[in-house]
Each structure stands twice: as C-alpha cells, then as structure tokens.
Design a protein around this motif. Structure first.
Motif, PDB file in Angstrom:
ATOM      1  N   VAL A  69      -5.692   8.813  -2.233  1.00  0.00           N
ATOM      2  CA  VAL A  69      -4.445   9.406  -1.749  1.00  0.00           C
ATOM      3  C   VAL A  69      -4.517  10.929  -1.743  1.00  0.00           C
ATOM      4  CG1 VAL A  69      -1.954   9.597  -2.190  1.00  0.00           C
ATOM      5  CG2 VAL A  69      -3.095   7.419  -2.534  1.00  0.00           C
ATOM      6  N   ASP A  70      -4.054  11.514  -0.645  1.00  0.00           N
ATOM      7  CA  ASP A  70      -3.903  12.968  -0.545  1.00  0.00           C
ATOM      8  C   ASP A  70      -2.398  13.251  -0.524  1.00  0.00           C
ATOM      9  OD1 ASP A  70      -3.585  15.618   0.295  1.00  0.00           O
ATOM     10  OD2 ASP A  70      -5.451  15.591   1.454  1.00  0.00           O
ATOM     11  N   ASN A  71      -1.877  13.699  -1.666  1.00  0.00           N
ATOM     12  CA  ASN A  71      -0.419  13.908  -1.781  1.00  0.00           C
ATOM     13  C   ASN A  71       0.095  15.016  -0.880  1.00  0.00           C
ATOM     14  OD1 ASN A  71       0.246  11.914  -3.750  1.00  0.00           O
ATOM     15  ND2 ASN A  71      -0.783  13.154  -5.288  1.00  0.00           N
ATOM     16  N   SER A  72      -0.740  16.025  -0.612  1.00  0.00           N
ATOM     17  CA  SER A  72      -0.281  17.144   0.213  1.00  0.00           C
ATOM     18  C   SER A  72      -0.111  16.725   1.672  1.00  0.00           C
ATOM     19  CB  SER A  72      -1.247  18.323   0.116  1.00  0.00           C
ATOM     20  OG  SER A  72      -2.537  17.940   0.583  1.00  0.00           O
TER      21      SER A  72
ATOM     22  N   VAL B  50       0.840  -1.208   0.000  1.00  0.00           N
ATOM     23  CA  VAL B  50       0.000   0.000   0.000  1.00  0.00           C
ATOM     24  C   VAL B  50       0.873   1.257   0.000  1.00  0.00           C
ATOM     25  CG1 VAL B  50      -1.718   1.323   1.310  1.00  0.00           C
ATOM     26  CG2 VAL B  50      -1.948  -1.163   1.123  1.00  0.00           C
ATOM     27  N   VAL B  51       1.943   1.246   0.796  1.00  0.00           N
ATOM     28  CA  VAL B  51       2.873   2.390   0.852  1.00  0.00           C
ATOM     29  C   VAL B  51       3.508   2.619  -0.519  1.00  0.00           C
ATOM     30  CG1 VAL B  51       5.115   3.119   1.814  1.00  0.00           C
ATOM     31  CG2 VAL B  51       3.326   2.244   3.331  1.00  0.00           C
ATOM     32  N   TYR B  52       3.854   1.526  -1.203  1.00  0.00           N
ATOM     33  CA  TYR B  52       4.428   1.614  -2.554  1.00  0.00           C
ATOM     34  C   TYR B  52       3.392   2.135  -3.553  1.00  0.00           C
ATOM     35  CZ  TYR B  52       6.177  -0.081  -7.080  1.00  0.00           C
ATOM     36  OH  TYR B  52       6.564  -0.182  -8.392  1.00  0.00           O
ATOM     37  N   ARG B  53       2.192   1.561  -3.517  1.00  0.00           N
ATOM     38  CA  ARG B  53       1.123   1.965  -4.445  1.00  0.00           C
ATOM     39  C   ARG B  53       0.747   3.442  -4.285  1.00  0.00           C
ATOM     40  NH1 ARG B  53       1.419  -1.447  -8.092  1.00  0.00           N
ATOM     41  NH2 ARG B  53       0.736  -3.578  -7.726  1.00  0.00           N
ATOM     42  N   ALA B  54       0.805   3.933  -3.049  1.00  0.00           N
ATOM     43  CA  ALA B  54       0.425   5.325  -2.772  1.00  0.00           C
ATOM     44  C   ALA B  54       1.523   6.309  -3.202  1.00  0.00           C
ATOM     45  CB  ALA B  54       0.132   5.497  -1.286  1.00  0.00           C
ATOM     46  N   LYS B  55       2.651   5.773  -3.679  1.00  0.00           N
ATOM     47  CA  LYS B  55       3.800   6.582  -4.127  1.00  0.00           C
ATOM     48  C   LYS B  55       4.432   7.376  -2.989  1.00  0.00           C
ATOM     49  CE  LYS B  55       3.996   8.520  -8.230  1.00  0.00           C
ATOM     50  NZ  LYS B  55       3.671   9.226  -9.506  1.00  0.00           N
ATOM     51  N   PHE B  56       4.427   6.792  -1.789  1.00  0.00           N
ATOM     52  CA  PHE B  56       5.135   7.424  -0.667  1.00  0.00           C
ATOM     53  C   PHE B  56       6.640   7.157  -0.778  1.00  0.00           C
ATOM     54  CE2 PHE B  56       1.149   6.854   2.226  1.00  0.00           C
ATOM     55  CZ  PHE B  56       0.538   7.931   1.594  1.00  0.00           C
TER      56      PHE B  56
ATOM     57  N   LYS C 227      -7.094  -3.095   6.229  1.00  0.00           N
ATOM     58  CA  LYS C 227      -8.505  -3.406   5.987  1.00  0.00           C
ATOM     59  C   LYS C 227      -9.141  -2.244   5.238  1.00  0.00           C
ATOM     60  CE  LYS C 227      -9.499  -3.933  10.412  1.00  0.00           C
ATOM     61  NZ  LYS C 227      -8.164  -3.704  11.015  1.00  0.00           N
ATOM     62  N   GLU C 228     -10.286  -2.513   4.632  1.00  0.00           N
ATOM     63  CA  GLU C 228     -10.999  -1.449   3.925  1.00  0.00           C
ATOM     64  C   GLU C 228     -11.356  -0.336   4.903  1.00  0.00           C
ATOM     65  OE1 GLU C 228     -14.253  -3.167   1.754  1.00  0.00           O
ATOM     66  OE2 GLU C 228     -12.940  -4.514   0.627  1.00  0.00           O
ATOM     67  N   GLY C 229     -11.066   0.905   4.501  1.00  0.00           N
ATOM     68  CA  GLY C 229     -11.336   2.059   5.359  1.00  0.00           C
ATOM     69  C   GLY C 229     -10.152   2.495   6.194  1.00  0.00           C
ATOM     70  N   ASP C 230      -9.087   1.674   6.255  1.00  0.00           N
ATOM     71  CA  ASP C 230      -7.889   2.059   7.028  1.00  0.00           C
ATOM     72  C   ASP C 230      -7.213   3.282   6.409  1.00  0.00           C
ATOM     73  OD1 ASP C 230      -8.162   0.078   8.883  1.00  0.00           O
ATOM     74  OD2 ASP C 230      -6.492  -1.160   8.201  1.00  0.00           O
ATOM     75  N   VAL C 231      -6.718   4.157   7.287  1.00  0.00           N
ATOM     76  CA  VAL C 231      -5.998   5.358   6.845  1.00  0.00           C
ATOM     77  C   VAL C 231      -4.503   5.146   7.097  1.00  0.00           C
ATOM     78  CG1 VAL C 231      -5.705   7.856   7.130  1.00  0.00           C
ATOM     79  CG2 VAL C 231      -7.985   6.819   7.411  1.00  0.00           C
ATOM     80  N   ILE C 232      -3.728   5.171   6.014  1.00  0.00           N
ATOM     81  CA  ILE C 232      -2.278   4.977   6.101  1.00  0.00           C
ATOM     82  C   ILE C 232      -1.629   6.345   5.897  1.00  0.00           C
ATOM     83  CG2 ILE C 232      -0.281   3.839   5.030  1.00  0.00           C
ATOM     84  CD1 ILE C 232      -3.744   2.370   4.554  1.00  0.00           C
ATOM     85  N   GLU C 233      -0.701   6.701   6.785  1.00  0.00           N
ATOM     86  CA  GLU C 233      -0.099   8.037   6.710  1.00  0.00           C
ATOM     87  C   GLU C 233       1.397   7.983   7.006  1.00  0.00           C
ATOM     88  OE1 GLU C 233      -0.870  12.575   8.436  1.00  0.00           O
ATOM     89  OE2 GLU C 233      -1.973  10.881   9.303  1.00  0.00           O
ATOM     90  N   VAL C 234       2.140   8.837   6.288  1.00  0.00           N
ATOM     91  CA  VAL C 234       3.563   9.012   6.593  1.00  0.00           C
ATOM     92  C   VAL C 234       3.645   9.895   7.838  1.00  0.00           C
ATOM     93  CG1 VAL C 234       5.759   9.964   5.784  1.00  0.00           C
ATOM     94  CG2 VAL C 234       4.234   8.794   4.173  1.00  0.00           C
ATOM     95  N   ARG C 235       4.442   9.473   8.813  1.00  0.00           N
ATOM     96  CA  ARG C 235       4.549  10.241  10.061  1.00  0.00           C
ATOM     97  C   ARG C 235       5.106  11.641   9.783  1.00  0.00           C
ATOM     98  NH1 ARG C 235       7.518   6.971  14.623  1.00  0.00           N
ATOM     99  NH2 ARG C 235       6.399   8.405  15.981  1.00  0.00           N
ATOM    100  N   GLU C 236       4.663  12.594  10.591  1.00  0.00           N
ATOM    101  CA  GLU C 236       5.003  14.007  10.371  1.00  0.00           C
ATOM    102  C   GLU C 236       6.502  14.228  10.203  1.00  0.00           C
ATOM    103  OE1 GLU C 236       3.814  17.398   9.183  1.00  0.00           O
ATOM    104  OE2 GLU C 236       2.275  16.062  10.004  1.00  0.00           O
ATOM    105  N   LYS C 237       7.291  13.579  11.093  1.00  0.00           N
ATOM    106  CA  LYS C 237       8.745  13.806  11.077  1.00  0.00           C
ATOM    107  C   LYS C 237       9.417  13.180   9.849  1.00  0.00           C
ATOM    108  CE  LYS C 237      10.023   9.711  13.746  1.00  0.00           C
ATOM    109  NZ  LYS C 237      10.823   9.168  14.838  1.00  0.00           N
TER     110      LYS C 237
END
Length: 206
Positions: free
Chosen positions: A170-173, A99-105, A136-146
C-alpha cells in the motif's frame, strides 16, 4: 443509527466478540447478547452450534454476506485443489471490498462495500463497482482521484487500530494498493480467531 451499523453491533454482541476489533464495539462494555434475554446464562453449544457460530462469524466479518453468496464461495473453495478452509479464506480476501478495507481506504468493511458500489475505486486503471469482484495477484487497486479527499477516506487512513497485511503493498500517499499474493489463514490479521475448518465441517454435514 443506520440499519447497517446496528446490524454490525448486534452481530458483535451475538457472537460475544469484537470481531472487527473496533474500539466502539458494545462488547467492550458488555459481553452478553442483545435483546431482553441476552443476559441469560448460555448453555453449552452442541457441535452443530459451534460450527454454525464459526460460519456466522466468518460470514459476518466480510460484511454480513448472504447465505447464497457465502455458500457459492464455499463451493468454489471446495472445487479448488488444496485445503478447503484455506481456499475459502483466500477467496474471501480476494473480494474487492475486502481489499479496500484491508488497505485502510475506508474504516469498515460495510463502508468498503458501499465505497466500491458508488464507483470510487479502480482496478488496473478501470472503474469497478462490484464489491464481490475478485482481484488477482499483481492487480493495482486505487481510490479514484476525485474521491481521495472524502472525509471517509481521510478518517480511515488515520485509524490506529488496524495493520495493513503484508500481502498488500500500500502507498498511503497515492491511495494505491497492489495485491501481491493470495493469503493463507495465518497471514490474515483477524482481531479474533476464525475457524474455517469448522465452516467446512458445517457444510459437509448440512
């Protein structure tokens, strides 16, 4: 060149295909396999050889999973109702590193595994450092602020060669991704043809 990178390029050449669609793949320059015998003319593959190759390609695509890991995922796909090949793809795409790869993080699936391992990712606000963690469906994956200003992350978001699939919102911002649904084979943007049906045949016979 790191061991990971050389292994990645060797896999491309062994398969004779640019399986991640990367512009730097050596297959773009020479299509024969690695090593001193790589230029020998290839013989016709047997059914077993075709099935084995399909398994190696799929397993390699997700970061060269070990046989033990891959067989465990296959066994689970077989237990779930429905088409085993489609179930297998769905389970592989639900891995957190995928998922991290697909989201282009990050730029590569190998980098995604390391990125998760080093604790740069949260799922629903909680740090998760297990690449095989199943979202799971509905999970929010996020890059940590730091971690949002890391060179790796900034490079990945600029990559032109990969599209984000529509089962991720995906929200790139903000560098967040919502896993909206489990994809079927046809939804996954593989750069080359994947044949999970041949993987099913391989394990059915071996």
């Amino acid at each position: 060149m790191t061991k990971r990178t050389s292994a990645k390029y060797k896999l491309d050449r062994r398969m004779g295909e640019n399986i991640w669609g990367r512009p730097k793949s050596p297959v773009n320059r020479r299509e024969y396999g690695p090593g001193q015998h790589g230029q020998r003319r290839k013989g016709k593959l047997s059914d077993f050889g075709i099935q084995l190759r399909a398994k190696q390609k799929l397993k390699g695509y997700y970061g060269d999973l070990t046989e033990k890991q891959f067989r465990r995922i296959y066994a689970e796909a077989e237990r779930v109702k429905g088409d085993t090949g489609e179930n297998l793809i769905g389970l592989l795409e639900r891995r957190l590193d995928a998922v991290v790869y697909r989201a282009k993080f990050v730029p590569t699936v190998f980098a995604a595994r390391q990125f998760v391992n080093h604790g740069h990712v949260t799922v629903n606000g909680q740090k998760v450092n297990i690449p095989s963690y199943r979202v799971k469906e509905g999970d929010v994956i996020e890059v940590r602020e730091k971690s949002k200003q890391m060179a790796l992350v900034l490079e990945a978001t600029q990559l032109p060669e990969r599209d984000v699939p529509d089962y991720l919102d995906v929200d790139n911002s903000k560098l967040t991704a919502v896993f909206t649904r489990t994809p079927a084979l046809g939804d996954v943007p593989y750069p080359v043809m994947m044949e999970p049906n041949l993987v099913v045949e391989f394990y059915a016979k071996n």
